[in-house]
Design an enzyme around this catalytic site. Structure first.
Site, short mmCIF file in Angstrom:
data_model
loop_
_atom_site.label_atom_id
_atom_site.label_comp_id
_atom_site.label_asym_id
_atom_site.label_seq_id
_atom_site.Cartn_x
_atom_site.Cartn_y
_atom_site.Cartn_z
N TRP A 153 0.86 -1.18 0.00
CA TRP A 153 0.00 0.00 0.00
C TRP A 153 0.89 1.23 0.00
CZ3 TRP A 153 -2.03 2.87 4.69
CH2 TRP A 153 -3.03 3.77 4.32
N ASP A 235 -1.86 -4.34 9.60
CA ASP A 235 -2.69 -3.28 9.03
C ASP A 235 -4.03 -3.91 8.69
OD1 ASP A 235 -3.85 -1.17 7.70
OD2 ASP A 235 -2.13 -0.75 6.42
N LYS A 271 -13.60 1.68 5.41
CA LYS A 271 -14.19 0.79 4.41
C LYS A 271 -15.38 0.01 4.96
CE LYS A 271 -10.67 1.66 1.57
NZ LYS A 271 -9.72 2.35 2.43
#
Length: 429
Positions: A153, A235, A271
């Site tokens: 990412w 993460d 999200k």
């Protein structure tokens, strides 16, 4: 000794107020953030038939942002009557949120929670949790080396160096030829890591590849990390979206805790609750000994105070209400299923269309991957062709946000990819 304060732009020094050279005249421009630049280009594009496959945000079948019904219900409750407050939170945020978020991650039966060896801190989104954790590891634990996946990412490239990690290294993750996890390369790189290195690991729905280790592979990763004394920093941005099951998606973290690891985990509710702009995050910290927690908490409090002072309240209030009410949690789980099922359906639709068209290459990886993103394997030239000729926007790395697909555009996207692959043959596909 004089007590006079001397300011830098007095006594003949350059002064921007008089038109002389600025103190910042030597600052070079930074490169644009690609994903946001592409997103803007999509919105500026006046073409009627265009597709946005860029930013990792959920979209419904009509291509619109979806406010989860459970979120809308709670938000209306919070903003009605005398329930709304704009008062400051403390540096560590809402304890009801961090406690519930930590329990959501570790499980209600977690040995670390039962022994009071874990706690959470509300942060400014998942990225904020990464930064607070990175600051803590550098300044208090004195760790200097971190490892991130290749590819990773993009924010990982920024957060940890800016926090002060002196050495950035990568471990192999994506096998470009086989389009799967390069588990042997990953393990080899971890075996070569110096003891005390921090290793960034995605809990589920790996961004950008969409490839997660199997349980057996996670066990092998844990074996090497325990043997080499490596520190895991997880993460977790997609819990509940990857598989549609909150418990299943959290398994890697829970397994590492069961093995006795100390670890950090950055959590995001952008999200899985659709609270993108509200920046609701949590940093979960797990230790071997509960006695260290008061000192750790005090340092993190001061770090946050010196950074952004305190986290925002509104989105945190929504997440707190949902996570602490059984009925609302059940509603949330059902809506996460809706998201997960639609993503899986669009994966199969894209793969099926490509196969029906006879598109060169093997496209099975589209449905082997999981979560919002598909690491398509397209070349940079093919991506450029999609943008210029078909107004289909995606980053150079060819990561597709599957949520940008729907029944109305998936065939158009498949035909465009087919054309790009035929026009510019590439061994990547």
């Amino acid at each position: 000794m004089s007590d006079e304060i001397i300011y830098p732009y007095e006594n003949g020094h350059p002064d921007v107020r008089t038109g002389d050279d600025s103190l910042f005249s030597t600052v070079d421009p930074a490169p644009p953030v690609e994903i946001f630049a592409l997103h803007k280009a999509y919105h500026d594009d006046k073409t009627l038939q265009k597709v946005d496959l860029t930013i990792g945000a959920y979209r419904d079948e009509e291509g619109r942002p979806w406010v989860l019904p459970v979120v809308r219900e709670v938000e209306e409750e919070i903003t009605s009557g005398n329930n709304l407050s704009h008062e400051y939170l403390g540096q560590l945020g809402l304890e009801e949120l961090s406690s519930a978020a930590t329990k959501l991650l570790l499980g209600s039966d977690s040995i670390a929670l039962k022994q009071n060896r874990a706690f959470g801190v509300q942060t400014v989104g998942g990225t904020g949790a990464l930064r607070v954790g990175a600051d803590f590891l550098v300044k208090c634990a004195k760790l200097k080396i971190f490892y991130m996946a290749d590819p990773c990412w993009p924010s990982h490239h920024l957060v940890f160096p800016y926090a002060g990690f002196a050495v950035c290294r990568i471990y192999r993750y994506w096998h470009s030829m086989k389009k799967c996890l390069d588990i042997e390369g990953l393990l080899e790189d971890l075996r070569d890591a110096p003891p005390g290195s921090v290793v960034i690991l995605h809990v589920c729905a790996h961004n950008p590849t969409g490839i997660d280790p199997s349980k057996d592979q996670w066990i092998r990763i844990a074996d090497v990390m325990q043997e080499k004394h490596l520190f895991p920093f997880f993460d977790c941005a997609y819990q509940g979206i990857a598989s549609g099951d909150l418990e299943k998606d959290a398994w890697p973290v829970r397994y590492f805790v069961s093995r006795g690891f100390e670890l950090l985990c950055a959590q995001s509710f952008s999200k899985n609750m659709g609270l993108y702009s509200e920046r609701v995050g949590n940093l979960t910290l797990v230790f071997k000994d509960s006695k260290v927690i008061p000192n750790v908490r005090s340092h993190i409090t001061m770090m946050i105070r010196g950074n952004y002072c305190n986290p925002p309240r509104h989105g945190a209030g929504i997440a707190t209400r949902i996570l602490n009410d059984n009925r609302l949690i059940d509603d949330w789980k059902k809506q996460l299923k809706t998201i997960s099922i639609r993503i899986k359906r669009m994966r199969w639709a894209l793969r099926t269309k490509l196969q029906e068209l006879g598109t060169p290459g093997n496209w099975d990886h589209i449905t082997r991957q999981i979560g919002m993103f598909c690491y398509s394997g397209l070349s940079e030239q093919q991506v450029k062709y999609l943008i210029q000729e078909y107004h289909i926007y995606l980053p150079t790395a060819a990561r597709i946000n599957i949520c940008g697909l729907n029944d109305k555009n998936v065939e158009y996207v498949a035909r465009a990819i087919n054309d790009a692959v035929i026009t510019f043959p590439s061994e990547r596909t």
